[in-house]
Design an enzyme around this catalytic site. Sequence first.
Site, mmCIF file in Angstrom:
data_model
loop_
_atom_site.group_PDB
_atom_site.id
_atom_site.type_symbol
_atom_site.label_atom_id
_atom_site.label_comp_id
_atom_site.label_asym_id
_atom_site.label_seq_id
_atom_site.Cartn_x
_atom_site.Cartn_y
_atom_site.Cartn_z
ATOM 1 N N GLU A 97 -3.154 -3.494 1.607
ATOM 2 C CA GLU A 97 -3.134 -2.266 2.406
ATOM 3 C C GLU A 97 -3.963 -1.174 1.728
ATOM 4 O OE1 GLU A 97 -0.159 1.429 3.182
ATOM 5 O OE2 GLU A 97 0.746 -0.508 2.704
ATOM 6 N N ASP B 125 -7.263 0.253 3.554
ATOM 7 C CA ASP B 125 -7.353 1.674 3.900
ATOM 8 C C ASP B 125 -8.699 2.246 3.475
ATOM 9 O OD1 ASP B 125 -6.040 4.400 4.540
ATOM 10 O OD2 ASP B 125 -6.676 4.628 2.458
ATOM 11 N N GLU C 150 -4.106 -2.455 8.227
ATOM 12 C CA GLU C 150 -4.946 -2.148 7.067
ATOM 13 C C GLU C 150 -4.961 -3.317 6.087
ATOM 14 O OE1 GLU C 150 -4.856 2.692 6.644
ATOM 15 O OE2 GLU C 150 -3.240 1.560 5.689
#
Length: 226
Positions: free
Chosen positions: A40, A44, A116
């Site tokens: 993640e 991102d 993400e």
Amino acid sequence: MTAKLERLQRALGYTFKEPALLTLALTHRSFGGRNNERLEFLGDSVLNFIIADYLFGRFEEAREGQLSRLRARMVKGVTLAEIAREFDLGEYLRLGSGEMKSGGFRRESILADALESIIGAIYLDAGFEVCADRVLNWFEARLQKLNLKDTQKDSKTRLQEYLQARQLNLPRYEVISVQGEAHAQTFHVRCEIDGLSDATEGTGSSRRVAEQKAAKQALLALGVDQ
């Protein structure tokens, strides 16, 4: 690779060379053991760069602040969760029993984080160009609708700047109530401003959304917006 994950890969438009990366991307921390938080984090950053690069090339006359607001609109949790739902991502998540029972597979933040994580996984599996191609494909309809008129500052920021310019106290936001289950809550927020006899109110699926709506009502009450 199970038939279920093969179906997800068809929806994503990408087949993993290392299927374990996809499995990891779908593993929430509540499941125990290795989870998708590192993916993640990576996803991102990759997502922000892909969208920033696209906007930089498309809106050549846009100022930095305008580009930042357009990017924020694309990468915010609400947008990511919407895209995740288009893939029915919730049904593929690996959640702990408690999180599953509480409806975590529908929760906006969990869905956004999982998307993400998948972006991070594709980046590791295939590199930047392939990852960027997939992301831009997923976001295409939303990106095409963007224009510089969408870069107006949000209601809370505009209200704060309006009051500061007149040396007035900042607005005070208060949560009046929170209703509904954890995965589908509705927030009711009050906004109080010196000089307005009545507080304004707003409701939304998060405190932030409700505060924005209350701020919008305050701008209308002050005559700033029509």
